[in-house]
Motif scaffolding. Structure first.
Motif, PDB file in Angstrom:
ATOM      1  N   LYS A  34       0.823  10.920   7.267  1.00 24.76           N
ATOM      2  CA  LYS A  34      -0.578  11.298   7.495  1.00 24.76           C
ATOM      3  C   LYS A  34      -1.529  10.165   7.130  1.00 24.76           C
ATOM      4  O   LYS A  34      -2.558   9.975   7.762  1.00 24.76           O
ATOM      5  CB  LYS A  34      -0.896  12.547   6.657  1.00 24.76           C
ATOM      6  N   ASN A  35      -1.163   9.386   6.109  1.00 21.59           N
ATOM      7  CA  ASN A  35      -2.008   8.293   5.642  1.00 21.59           C
ATOM      8  C   ASN A  35      -1.683   6.953   6.315  1.00 21.59           C
ATOM      9  O   ASN A  35      -2.164   5.904   5.877  1.00 21.59           O
ATOM     10  CB  ASN A  35      -1.912   8.170   4.120  1.00 21.59           C
ATOM     11  N   GLY A  36      -0.862   7.003   7.359  1.00 22.43           N
ATOM     12  CA  GLY A  36      -0.552   5.791   8.113  1.00 22.43           C
ATOM     13  C   GLY A  36       0.230   4.761   7.321  1.00 22.43           C
ATOM     14  O   GLY A  36       0.054   3.564   7.496  1.00 22.43           O
ATOM     15  N   LEU A  37       1.140   5.229   6.476  1.00 25.81           N
ATOM     16  CA  LEU A  37       1.915   4.322   5.636  1.00 25.81           C
ATOM     17  C   LEU A  37       3.409   4.377   5.928  1.00 25.81           C
ATOM     18  O   LEU A  37       4.210   3.794   5.179  1.00 25.81           O
ATOM     19  CB  LEU A  37       1.641   4.630   4.160  1.00 25.81           C
ATOM     20  N   ALA A  38       3.780   5.072   7.000  1.00 25.51           N
ATOM     21  CA  ALA A  38       5.194   5.179   7.372  1.00 25.51           C
ATOM     22  C   ALA A  38       5.313   5.587   8.832  1.00 25.51           C
ATOM     23  O   ALA A  38       4.371   6.132   9.407  1.00 25.51           O
ATOM     24  CB  ALA A  38       5.905   6.202   6.483  1.00 25.51           C
ATOM     25  N   TRP A  39       6.466   5.317   9.368  1.00 28.78           N
ATOM     26  CA  TRP A  39       6.821   5.758  10.720  1.00 28.78           C
ATOM     27  C   TRP A  39       7.702   6.991  10.625  1.00 28.78           C
ATOM     28  O   TRP A  39       8.494   7.128   9.690  1.00 28.78           O
ATOM     29  CB  TRP A  39       7.664   4.699  11.431  1.00 28.78           C
ATOM     30  N   LYS A  42       0.827  -1.209   0.000  1.00 31.55           N
ATOM     31  CA  LYS A  42       0.000   0.000   0.000  1.00 31.55           C
ATOM     32  C   LYS A  42       0.862   1.260   0.000  1.00 31.55           C
ATOM     33  O   LYS A  42       0.536   2.235  -0.674  1.00 31.55           O
ATOM     34  CB  LYS A  42      -0.957  -0.004   1.190  1.00 31.55           C
ATOM     35  N   ALA A  43       1.963   1.234   0.749  1.00 30.96           N
ATOM     36  CA  ALA A  43       2.874   2.388   0.766  1.00 30.96           C
ATOM     37  C   ALA A  43       3.486   2.593  -0.619  1.00 30.96           C
ATOM     38  O   ALA A  43       3.542   3.719  -1.126  1.00 30.96           O
ATOM     39  CB  ALA A  43       3.960   2.196   1.821  1.00 30.96           C
ATOM     40  N   ILE A  63      -5.334   5.070  11.425  1.00 29.98           N
ATOM     41  CA  ILE A  63      -5.264   5.146   9.966  1.00 29.98           C
ATOM     42  C   ILE A  63      -4.141   4.235   9.462  1.00 29.98           C
ATOM     43  O   ILE A  63      -3.063   4.181  10.046  1.00 29.98           O
ATOM     44  CB  ILE A  63      -5.015   6.604   9.511  1.00 29.98           C
ATOM     45  N   GLY A  64      -4.405   3.543   8.372  1.00 32.20           N
ATOM     46  CA  GLY A  64      -3.386   2.717   7.731  1.00 32.20           C
ATOM     47  C   GLY A  64      -2.823   1.660   8.653  1.00 32.20           C
ATOM     48  O   GLY A  64      -3.569   0.918   9.307  1.00 32.20           O
TER      49      GLY A  64
END
Length: 166
Positions: free
Chosen positions: A114-119, A69-70, A142-143
């Motif tokens: 912001k989209n919950g795809l990374a730390w 997804k990321a 999120i995400g």
């Protein structure tokens, strides 16, 4: 006299550090390949191929949840588009560690967090905006934050190394 010499020495050391520290570069180019959620390649106008690693964040590794997804998010956001790199440095793999701006004003790092795809990679970053965005994404689940046991990529890599050694 000793204090004066010490002071002059300190000034010269500081001057040398400033003389040799790299200036931040701004590079523009077209995104031609997406490796994963935080790494891609651009082609500059002079046909130089540059490998870019996003600064201050870390996306899930290939076999981790939300990795695909990321990568898709990054592909949808920047593939075949012109981007601006604010280069911080080059890493040991010769990647340009950069903050990336696309669509004129969007920060790719901010959008991924912001989209919950990374730390937010706090080991290398004190960016309070990234931390605030991560905190909000966590709070809103999120995400990847939907998973209560989400494992940070750097911890996941360490676990994988231990598995191969053991």
């Amino acid at each position: 006299m000793f204090k004066l010499l010490w002071f002059v020495l300190l000034l010269s050391v500081n001057a040398n550090i400033n003389l040799f520290s790299p200036k931040k570069q701004i590079i523009t180019g077209k995104v031609v390949a997406i490796t994963d959620g935080d790494t891609f390649k651009i082609l500059t106008k002079d046909s130089t191929l540059i490998k870019v690693r996003l600064a201050n964040i870390d996306c899930p590794e290939r076999k981790q949840p939300f990795s695909k997804k990321a990568k898709k998010f990054v592909s949808d956001a920047i593939f075949s588009k012109a981007v601006k790199l604010n280069v911080l440095k080059k890493d040991r793999y010769r990647r340009y560690i950069s903050n990336v701006i696309y669509d004129d004003s969007l920060s790719l790092c901010h959008e991924l967090i912001k989209n919950g795809l990374a730390w937010h990679y706090r080991k290398y970053s004190k960016d309070s905006m990234l931390q605030a965005l991560e905190d909000q994404a966590r709070k809103s689940k999120i995400g990847l934050w939907q998973d209560q046991n989400a494992i940070a990529p750097w911890e996941w890599r360490d676990l994988q190394k231990k598995k191969t050694k053991g």
